[in-house]
Design a protein around this motif. Structure first.
Motif, PDB file in Angstrom:
ATOM      1  N   LEU A 122       6.170  20.418 -20.031  1.00 33.02           N
ATOM      2  CA  LEU A 122       6.687  20.605 -18.766  1.00 33.02           C
ATOM      3  C   LEU A 122       6.333  21.134 -17.786  1.00 33.02           C
ATOM      4  O   LEU A 122       6.426  20.491 -16.485  1.00 33.02           O
ATOM      5  N   ARG A 123       5.429  21.636 -17.959  1.00 27.38           N
ATOM      6  CA  ARG A 123       4.691  22.797 -16.575  1.00 27.38           C
ATOM      7  C   ARG A 123       3.336  22.469 -16.299  1.00 27.38           C
ATOM      8  O   ARG A 123       3.197  22.116 -15.443  1.00 27.38           O
ATOM      9  N   LEU A 124       2.913  21.349 -17.258  1.00 27.76           N
ATOM     10  CA  LEU A 124       2.037  20.426 -16.994  1.00 27.76           C
ATOM     11  C   LEU A 124       2.178  19.228 -15.711  1.00 27.76           C
ATOM     12  O   LEU A 124       1.660  18.901 -15.356  1.00 27.76           O
ATOM     13  N   LEU A 125       2.927  18.573 -16.298  1.00 25.11           N
ATOM     14  CA  LEU A 125       3.758  17.301 -16.021  1.00 25.11           C
ATOM     15  C   LEU A 125       4.102  17.614 -14.214  1.00 25.11           C
ATOM     16  O   LEU A 125       3.722  16.161 -13.574  1.00 25.11           O
ATOM     17  N   ASP A 126       4.807  18.800 -13.893  1.00 31.96           N
ATOM     18  CA  ASP A 126       5.076  18.833 -12.968  1.00 31.96           C
ATOM     19  C   ASP A 126       3.860  20.266 -11.906  1.00 31.96           C
ATOM     20  O   ASP A 126       4.186  19.743 -11.287  1.00 31.96           O
ATOM     21  N   SER A 127       2.633  19.893 -12.650  1.00 26.76           N
ATOM     22  CA  SER A 127       1.841  21.430 -11.436  1.00 26.76           C
ATOM     23  C   SER A 127       1.801  20.231 -10.707  1.00 26.76           C
ATOM     24  O   SER A 127       1.078  18.595 -10.934  1.00 26.76           O
ATOM     25  N   LYS A 128       1.508  20.727  -9.687  1.00 32.55           N
ATOM     26  CA  LYS A 128       0.655  19.801  -8.525  1.00 32.55           C
ATOM     27  C   LYS A 128      -0.574  20.709  -7.713  1.00 32.55           C
ATOM     28  O   LYS A 128      -0.594  21.737  -8.212  1.00 32.55           O
ATOM     29  N   ILE A 129      -1.508  20.227  -6.472  1.00 29.99           N
ATOM     30  CA  ILE A 129      -2.147  20.748  -5.866  1.00 29.99           C
ATOM     31  C   ILE A 129      -2.204  20.361  -4.477  1.00 29.99           C
ATOM     32  O   ILE A 129      -1.812  18.825  -4.324  1.00 29.99           O
ATOM     33  N   GLU A 130      -2.909  21.247  -3.675  1.00 31.08           N
ATOM     34  CA  GLU A 130      -3.065  20.463  -2.517  1.00 31.08           C
ATOM     35  C   GLU A 130      -4.530  20.098  -2.013  1.00 31.08           C
ATOM     36  O   GLU A 130      -5.290  20.903  -2.259  1.00 31.08           O
ATOM     37  N   LEU A 131      -4.339  18.837  -1.276  1.00 36.55           N
ATOM     38  CA  LEU A 131      -5.862  18.693  -1.086  1.00 36.55           C
ATOM     39  C   LEU A 131      -6.301  18.463   0.647  1.00 36.55           C
ATOM     40  O   LEU A 131      -5.058  17.249   0.959  1.00 36.55           O
ATOM     41  N   GLN A 176      -9.022  25.314 -11.106  1.00 37.00           N
ATOM     42  CA  GLN A 176      -7.673  24.738 -10.390  1.00 37.00           C
ATOM     43  C   GLN A 176      -7.000  23.941 -11.461  1.00 37.00           C
ATOM     44  O   GLN A 176      -5.703  24.923 -11.760  1.00 37.00           O
ATOM     45  N   MET A 177      -7.987  23.365 -12.418  1.00 42.62           N
ATOM     46  CA  MET A 177      -7.123  22.190 -12.693  1.00 42.62           C
ATOM     47  C   MET A 177      -6.636  23.293 -14.405  1.00 42.62           C
ATOM     48  O   MET A 177      -7.089  23.714 -14.912  1.00 42.62           O
ATOM     49  N   PRO A 178      -5.942  22.119 -14.833  1.00 41.14           N
ATOM     50  CA  PRO A 178      -5.116  22.679 -16.210  1.00 41.14           C
ATOM     51  C   PRO A 178      -5.769  22.141 -17.591  1.00 41.14           C
ATOM     52  O   PRO A 178      -5.917  21.214 -17.402  1.00 41.14           O
ATOM     53  N   LYS A 179      -6.280  22.957 -18.004  1.00 41.52           N
ATOM     54  CA  LYS A 179      -7.270  23.231 -18.893  1.00 41.52           C
ATOM     55  C   LYS A 179      -6.959  22.168 -19.480  1.00 41.52           C
ATOM     56  O   LYS A 179      -8.059  20.986 -20.530  1.00 41.52           O
ATOM     57  N   GLN A 180      -5.871  22.084 -20.482  1.00 44.13           N
ATOM     58  CA  GLN A 180      -4.818  20.916 -21.755  1.00 44.13           C
ATOM     59  C   GLN A 180      -5.162  19.553 -20.670  1.00 44.13           C
ATOM     60  O   GLN A 180      -5.509  18.450 -21.385  1.00 44.13           O
ATOM     61  N   LEU A 181      -4.995  19.122 -19.601  1.00 47.44           N
ATOM     62  CA  LEU A 181      -5.394  17.564 -19.257  1.00 47.44           C
ATOM     63  C   LEU A 181      -7.278  16.963 -18.467  1.00 47.44           C
ATOM     64  O   LEU A 181      -6.987  16.075 -18.753  1.00 47.44           O
ATOM     65  N   PHE A 182      -7.682  18.012 -18.329  1.00 45.93           N
ATOM     66  CA  PHE A 182      -8.875  17.555 -17.469  1.00 45.93           C
ATOM     67  C   PHE A 182      -9.916  18.247 -18.532  1.00 45.93           C
ATOM     68  O   PHE A 182     -10.585  19.009 -18.934  1.00 45.93           O
ATOM     69  N   TYR A 183     -11.285  17.495 -18.732  1.00 51.03           N
ATOM     70  CA  TYR A 183     -12.112  17.738 -19.297  1.00 51.03           C
ATOM     71  C   TYR A 183     -13.872  17.649 -18.505  1.00 51.03           C
ATOM     72  O   TYR A 183     -14.004  16.199 -17.592  1.00 51.03           O
ATOM     73  N   SER A 225     -11.486  18.073 -27.098  1.00 51.80           N
ATOM     74  CA  SER A 225     -10.545  18.081 -26.324  1.00 51.80           C
ATOM     75  C   SER A 225      -9.992  16.859 -26.215  1.00 51.80           C
ATOM     76  O   SER A 225      -8.545  17.287 -25.429  1.00 51.80           O
ATOM     77  N   LEU A 226     -10.317  15.685 -26.228  1.00 54.51           N
ATOM     78  CA  LEU A 226      -8.786  14.691 -26.302  1.00 54.51           C
ATOM     79  C   LEU A 226      -8.085  14.865 -27.598  1.00 54.51           C
ATOM     80  O   LEU A 226      -7.108  14.905 -27.009  1.00 54.51           O
ATOM     81  N   MET A 227      -8.531  15.203 -28.766  1.00 51.18           N
ATOM     82  CA  MET A 227      -7.567  15.268 -29.407  1.00 51.18           C
ATOM     83  C   MET A 227      -6.307  16.455 -29.744  1.00 51.18           C
ATOM     84  O   MET A 227      -5.263  16.524 -29.651  1.00 51.18           O
ATOM     85  N   ASN A 228      -6.712  18.027 -28.686  1.00 53.33           N
ATOM     86  CA  ASN A 228      -6.213  18.925 -28.345  1.00 53.33           C
ATOM     87  C   ASN A 228      -4.864  18.311 -26.984  1.00 53.33           C
ATOM     88  O   ASN A 228      -3.710  18.314 -27.394  1.00 53.33           O
ATOM     89  N   TYR A 229      -5.625  16.895 -26.259  1.00 54.50           N
ATOM     90  CA  TYR A 229      -5.194  17.027 -25.322  1.00 54.50           C
ATOM     91  C   TYR A 229      -3.437  15.791 -26.214  1.00 54.50           C
ATOM     92  O   TYR A 229      -2.358  16.047 -25.878  1.00 54.50           O
ATOM     93  N   LEU A 230      -4.639  14.903 -27.549  1.00 57.29           N
ATOM     94  CA  LEU A 230      -2.825  14.581 -27.458  1.00 57.29           C
ATOM     95  C   LEU A 230      -1.807  15.165 -28.239  1.00 57.29           C
ATOM     96  O   LEU A 230      -0.870  14.625 -28.217  1.00 57.29           O
TER      97      LEU A 230
END
Length: 234
Positions: A122-131, A176-183, A225-230
């Protein structure tokens, strides 16, 4: 991250704190314990955004967990509340205050782990960044960024229907990036694992058809990393 435990059983407070610290890591989480719903609400009134998650015992003297949660909802209607009870028939009342989850006592580790994983999602899907795009500041969800490519002192941020050229270092973006989401498959790229279609030993094919180079010796690390994401978001 800061978590509140509101429970009048001292031994249970200790057990739950230890499990939360083991899951998140003692340096990644701060846990504050309250033995009374009345005390917690007084604190919450003053600092309504201090905590990201609340573990709430339903059965407490003077002011039970349901009444405490009703008061919490008047202050902050969206904070996740996880109810704790040794009488599961009381859990139905938790729906009145939009409980995130119910956990029975004594705690079952697999139920607690699943609850924490769902909360992390839930936290991951709701997190945002300002560009900062020129004179405009754009707020985007991390999950909507497909990949980022460095270009000298700039980075290209690729979305489904837009591309932003931002004056920023790739390394600063990575922090800044969520580590579970990006590689980071290559020194010039950061990719959203949710947009990976396929890969081989040399490149990653994204769902939009773009190919991203996969650095030498990174295949095994990328697969992990991909398996952890899944596992986390699956």
């Amino acid at each position: 991250m800061k978590i509140a435990i509101c429970d009048d059983e001292v031994n249970f407070q200790k057990v739950l704190r230890e499990k939360l610290e083991a899951y998140y890591g003692i340096l990644a989480v701060e846990i504050e314990v309250f033995s009374s719903g009345i005390d917690f609400v007084e604190r919450f009134k003053e600092y309504p955004l201090e905590f990201q998650m609340i573990f709430m015992d339903i059965e407490m003297p003077y002011q039970d967990g349901i009444e405490t949660s009703k008061r919490i909802r008047k202050i902050n209607p969206s904070i996740p509340i996880i109810f704790l009870t040794s009488h599961t028939e009381l859990a139905m009342e938790g729906y009145e205050v939009d409980a995130f989850r119910f956990l029975d006592k004594p705690l079952r580790m697999e139920r607690l782990m699943k609850t924490l994983q769902d909360f992390d999602n839930l936290r991951l899907l709701d997190s945002k960044i300002e560009l900062q795009d020129g004179e405009r500041t754009r707020v985007v969800n991390w999950v909507d960024i497909q990949y980022v490519q460095s270009e000298n002192v700039y980075i290209n941020v690729y979305m489904e229907d837009a591309r932003y050229l931002i004056r920023k270092k790739l390394s600063d973006m990575e922090e800044q990036m969520p580590k579970q989401l990006f590689y980071k498959p290559h020194r010039s790229y950061l990719i959203n694992l949710g947009f990976v279609k396929s890969f081989d030993g040399k490149k990653i094919m994204m769902k939009n058809g773009n190919e991203i180079p996969l650095g030498r010796g990174k295949r095994s690390d990328f697969k992990i990393s991909l398996m952890n994401y899944l596992r986390i978001l699956g």
